[in-house]
Enzyme design. Sequence first.
Site, PDB file in Angstrom:
ATOM      1  N   ARG A  38      14.630  -7.449  55.743  1.00  0.00           N
ATOM      2  CA  ARG A  38      14.655  -6.912  54.379  1.00  0.00           C
ATOM      3  C   ARG A  38      14.884  -8.072  53.416  1.00  0.00           C
ATOM      4  O   ARG A  38      15.783  -8.886  53.622  1.00  0.00           O
ATOM      5  CB  ARG A  38      15.774  -5.885  54.214  1.00  0.00           C
ATOM      6  CG  ARG A  38      15.703  -5.132  52.889  1.00  0.00           C
ATOM      7  CD  ARG A  38      16.931  -4.270  52.654  1.00  0.00           C
ATOM      8  NE  ARG A  38      18.034  -5.045  52.116  1.00  0.00           N
ATOM      9  CZ  ARG A  38      19.150  -4.502  51.588  1.00  0.00           C
ATOM     10  NH1 ARG A  38      19.283  -3.187  51.567  1.00  0.00           N
ATOM     11  NH2 ARG A  38      20.112  -5.257  51.123  1.00  0.00           N
TER      12      ARG A  38
ATOM     13  N   TYR B 205      22.214  -6.100  43.121  1.00  0.00           N
ATOM     14  CA  TYR B 205      22.525  -5.561  44.442  1.00  0.00           C
ATOM     15  C   TYR B 205      21.722  -6.254  45.540  1.00  0.00           C
ATOM     16  O   TYR B 205      20.529  -6.502  45.399  1.00  0.00           O
ATOM     17  CB  TYR B 205      22.210  -4.060  44.453  1.00  0.00           C
ATOM     18  CG  TYR B 205      22.018  -3.480  45.830  1.00  0.00           C
ATOM     19  CD1 TYR B 205      23.117  -3.138  46.608  1.00  0.00           C
ATOM     20  CD2 TYR B 205      20.740  -3.287  46.357  1.00  0.00           C
ATOM     21  CE1 TYR B 205      22.947  -2.619  47.877  1.00  0.00           C
ATOM     22  CE2 TYR B 205      20.566  -2.764  47.625  1.00  0.00           C
ATOM     23  CZ  TYR B 205      21.668  -2.435  48.382  1.00  0.00           C
ATOM     24  OH  TYR B 205      21.498  -1.932  49.633  1.00  0.00           O
TER      25      TYR B 205
ATOM     26  N   ASP C  80      14.294  -2.939  49.271  1.00  0.00           N
ATOM     27  CA  ASP C  80      15.077  -1.796  48.796  1.00  0.00           C
ATOM     28  C   ASP C  80      15.075  -1.772  47.277  1.00  0.00           C
ATOM     29  O   ASP C  80      15.584  -2.680  46.632  1.00  0.00           O
ATOM     30  CB  ASP C  80      16.511  -1.930  49.331  1.00  0.00           C
ATOM     31  CG  ASP C  80      17.394  -0.737  48.981  1.00  0.00           C
ATOM     32  OD1 ASP C  80      16.905   0.187  48.296  1.00  0.00           O
ATOM     33  OD2 ASP C  80      18.567  -0.723  49.399  1.00  0.00           O
TER      34      ASP C  80
ATOM     35  N   HIS D 135      16.570   0.651  45.581  1.00  0.00           N
ATOM     36  CA  HIS D 135      17.884   1.218  45.279  1.00  0.00           C
ATOM     37  C   HIS D 135      17.872   2.231  44.133  1.00  0.00           C
ATOM     38  O   HIS D 135      18.731   2.217  43.255  1.00  0.00           O
ATOM     39  CB  HIS D 135      18.914   0.109  45.011  1.00  0.00           C
ATOM     40  CG  HIS D 135      20.257   0.446  45.580  1.00  0.00           C
ATOM     41  ND1 HIS D 135      21.281   0.969  44.835  1.00  0.00           N
ATOM     42  CD2 HIS D 135      20.725   0.368  46.843  1.00  0.00           C
ATOM     43  CE1 HIS D 135      22.319   1.193  45.609  1.00  0.00           C
ATOM     44  NE2 HIS D 135      22.008   0.840  46.832  1.00  0.00           N
TER      45      HIS D 135
ATOM     46  N   GLU E  91      11.957   0.969  50.293  1.00  0.00           N
ATOM     47  CA  GLU E  91      13.078   1.907  50.432  1.00  0.00           C
ATOM     48  C   GLU E  91      13.593   2.369  49.071  1.00  0.00           C
ATOM     49  O   GLU E  91      13.652   1.578  48.129  1.00  0.00           O
ATOM     50  CB  GLU E  91      14.201   1.199  51.200  1.00  0.00           C
ATOM     51  CG  GLU E  91      15.473   2.005  51.352  1.00  0.00           C
ATOM     52  CD  GLU E  91      16.579   1.186  51.984  1.00  0.00           C
ATOM     53  OE1 GLU E  91      17.747   1.627  51.907  1.00  0.00           O
ATOM     54  OE2 GLU E  91      16.300   0.119  52.545  1.00  0.00           O
TER      55      GLU E  91
ATOM     56  N   GLU F  91      19.285   7.779  52.596  1.00  0.00           N
ATOM     57  CA  GLU F  91      20.647   7.364  52.911  1.00  0.00           C
ATOM     58  C   GLU F  91      21.697   8.140  52.133  1.00  0.00           C
ATOM     59  O   GLU F  91      22.857   8.198  52.562  1.00  0.00           O
ATOM     60  CB  GLU F  91      20.826   5.863  52.679  1.00  0.00           C
ATOM     61  CG  GLU F  91      20.783   5.418  51.230  1.00  0.00           C
ATOM     62  CD  GLU F  91      20.882   3.898  51.110  1.00  0.00           C
ATOM     63  OE1 GLU F  91      21.809   3.429  50.425  1.00  0.00           O
ATOM     64  OE2 GLU F  91      20.051   3.196  51.677  1.00  0.00           O
TER      65      GLU F  91
ATOM     66  N   ARG G  10      15.923   7.769  56.357  1.00  0.00           N
ATOM     67  CA  ARG G  10      17.011   6.795  56.250  1.00  0.00           C
ATOM     68  C   ARG G  10      18.394   7.429  56.392  1.00  0.00           C
ATOM     69  O   ARG G  10      19.404   6.775  56.157  1.00  0.00           O
ATOM     70  CB  ARG G  10      16.914   6.090  54.895  1.00  0.00           C
ATOM     71  CG  ARG G  10      15.752   5.129  54.777  1.00  0.00           C
ATOM     72  CD  ARG G  10      16.085   3.797  55.407  1.00  0.00           C
ATOM     73  NE  ARG G  10      17.121   3.109  54.649  1.00  0.00           N
ATOM     74  CZ  ARG G  10      18.043   2.328  55.206  1.00  0.00           C
ATOM     75  NH1 ARG G  10      18.084   2.153  56.506  1.00  0.00           N
ATOM     76  NH2 ARG G  10      18.940   1.723  54.445  1.00  0.00           N
TER      77      ARG G  10
ATOM     78  N   GLU H 119      18.451  -0.376  60.767  1.00  0.00           N
ATOM     79  CA  GLU H 119      19.161  -1.362  59.964  1.00  0.00           C
ATOM     80  C   GLU H 119      20.420  -1.785  60.715  1.00  0.00           C
ATOM     81  O   GLU H 119      21.149  -0.958  61.251  1.00  0.00           O
ATOM     82  CB  GLU H 119      19.544  -0.746  58.616  1.00  0.00           C
ATOM     83  CG  GLU H 119      20.296  -1.694  57.700  1.00  0.00           C
ATOM     84  CD  GLU H 119      20.625  -1.056  56.351  1.00  0.00           C
ATOM     85  OE1 GLU H 119      20.916  -1.802  55.400  1.00  0.00           O
ATOM     86  OE2 GLU H 119      20.584   0.194  56.260  1.00  0.00           O
TER      87      GLU H 119
ATOM     88  N   TRP I 241      22.087   3.404  40.005  1.00  0.00           N
ATOM     89  CA  TRP I 241      22.452   2.283  40.868  1.00  0.00           C
ATOM     90  C   TRP I 241      22.243   2.690  42.315  1.00  0.00           C
ATOM     91  O   TRP I 241      22.744   3.743  42.726  1.00  0.00           O
ATOM     92  CB  TRP I 241      23.931   1.905  40.658  1.00  0.00           C
ATOM     93  CG  TRP I 241      24.219   0.597  41.355  1.00  0.00           C
ATOM     94  CD1 TRP I 241      24.090  -0.657  40.830  1.00  0.00           C
ATOM     95  CD2 TRP I 241      24.643   0.426  42.699  1.00  0.00           C
ATOM     96  NE1 TRP I 241      24.389  -1.601  41.779  1.00  0.00           N
ATOM     97  CE2 TRP I 241      24.745  -0.956  42.934  1.00  0.00           C
ATOM     98  CE3 TRP I 241      24.929   1.287  43.739  1.00  0.00           C
ATOM     99  CZ2 TRP I 241      25.098  -1.493  44.179  1.00  0.00           C
ATOM    100  CZ3 TRP I 241      25.296   0.765  44.963  1.00  0.00           C
ATOM    101  CH2 TRP I 241      25.386  -0.614  45.170  1.00  0.00           C
TER     102      TRP I 241
END
Length: 409
Positions: free
Chosen positions: A147, A159, A217, A219, A243, A269, A290, A346, A409
Site C-alpha cells: 500500500r 494520514y 487508501d 480514507h 480503498e 473497515e 475490508r 493487511e 477523515w
Amino acid sequence: MKITSAKVIVTSPTRNFVTLKITTDEGVTGIGDATLNGRELSVATYLSDHIVPLLIDRHPANIEDTWQFLYRSGYWRRGPVTMAAIAAVDMALWDIKGKVAGMPVYQLLGGASRRGLATYGHASGRDTEEIFDSIRSEQEHGYTAIRVQSSVPGITALYGVAAQPQSSGERYDYEPAQRAALPAEEDWDTRAYMRHIPSVFEAVRNEFGPELPLLHDGHHRMTPIQAAKLGKSLEPYDLFWLEDCTPAENQDALRLVRQHTTQPLAIGEVFNTIWDIKDLISEQLIDYVRCASTHFGGISPLKKVMDYAAMYQVKSGFHGPTDVSPVGFAAQMHVGMAIHNFGLQEYMPHSEKTNQVFLQNMTFENGLLHPSDTPGLGVEIDEDEAEKYEYANAYLPYNRLADGTVHDW
C-alpha cells in the site's frame, strides 16, 4: 461445561486494547478482542455492565446461540460498541472450542484452503525517494504487495505517511492516533490530493515495474464523483485496489463510482454488520471486503459474510492495522485460512510491548502469514504484563478544510 467467569482487561502497551477473557468450570480459557479505537472504555463498560452477567452458566460450546442471544435480546442492535462487545465473546468461545477440540480454529471452520495468507505492507513518504525507500524496506521484510501513501504539497499532515511528523510529535504504535486529551486537528485539500496522487503512482510504476501489486487508501475523503475521477486517473497504474474512496455508509455512492472506473474497489473497515455491505456485494459494486473481525461481531458473522460474497466473486481484504489487537488479528487469520474466496490480508506488526502482553504463535514467512496449529486462536494474554500499562486517552485526528469546515477523515 459452563462459563464461570468473564473478565474485561484494559491495557495500553503503546496503544489501548480491550480484551475479554472467559473461563469455564473445567479451567479452559478463551480470549477475544473488543478494541474500538478512541472509544475503548465504552466497549469495556458495555461488556462489564451488560454482557458479562449474561454469560455466567452458559455453555461455551453454543457459539451461534450465544451470538444470536446477545445480538437480538438487547433490542438496540448493531453499532460499533455493541458489535465489538459481541465480537469479543464470539472469539473467546471459538478459542475455547478449539482448545477443547485440540485444533486450531481454522480447522473447525472447514480446514485450510491455502498454505498461508498473502499480505500487503504499508509504504509511505514525503517525496518519491522516501516512498521508494519505504517500498524497498517493506519488500525486504517479506511483503509481496504494498500500500502506497504519500504526502501532498500544501497539506501539512496526512494520514498514512509514517515519516511525516504528527501533531503531537510522537507516533502512536505506527498509526496517527495520539495520546492526548483532545483529538488533533489537521488540514485537508481534496483537489491538491487528486492532482498529486496519480503522479506518485506513475513514479512508483516507473521505478518498480508492472508486476508489484500496489494499493492505495483514500480514507473516505472524496465525494462519489471525486472518487470516480481518482479511480479513472489511477487505472493506467493497475492498482490491486483503491480503498475507502468515499464515505462507506452511503452504499448508493459506490454505484456512481462503479459507473465511471474499472478500478478494483475495497471497502468495509468501519462496517459492523452484513446490512452495511450486502448491497455492495450483491450488486458487485466492490471487489474486496475490508471488514474486521473485532468490529463486525467476531468470527461467526465474518465467515458468513464471506460465504455470501463468494457467490458474487467478491474476495476478502480484512482490515489489519494495529487498532485490531493480536487476538482480533488472529481471529480473522483463521477465517482467511478457511474461506475459498480469500484475497489479501493487511498486516501491520504490533509494537514490541504489545507482543509481550499478547503471546502469539503466528508466523510470517516468504510473504505468507499463518495463525499456527496451536489449539484455539493461538494467542494468550499475559495479565501480569498487561497490568503494567494503564489506559491513556488517545484519539485519531480529524480534518478541517481551509475555510474551517470539518471534513471526512
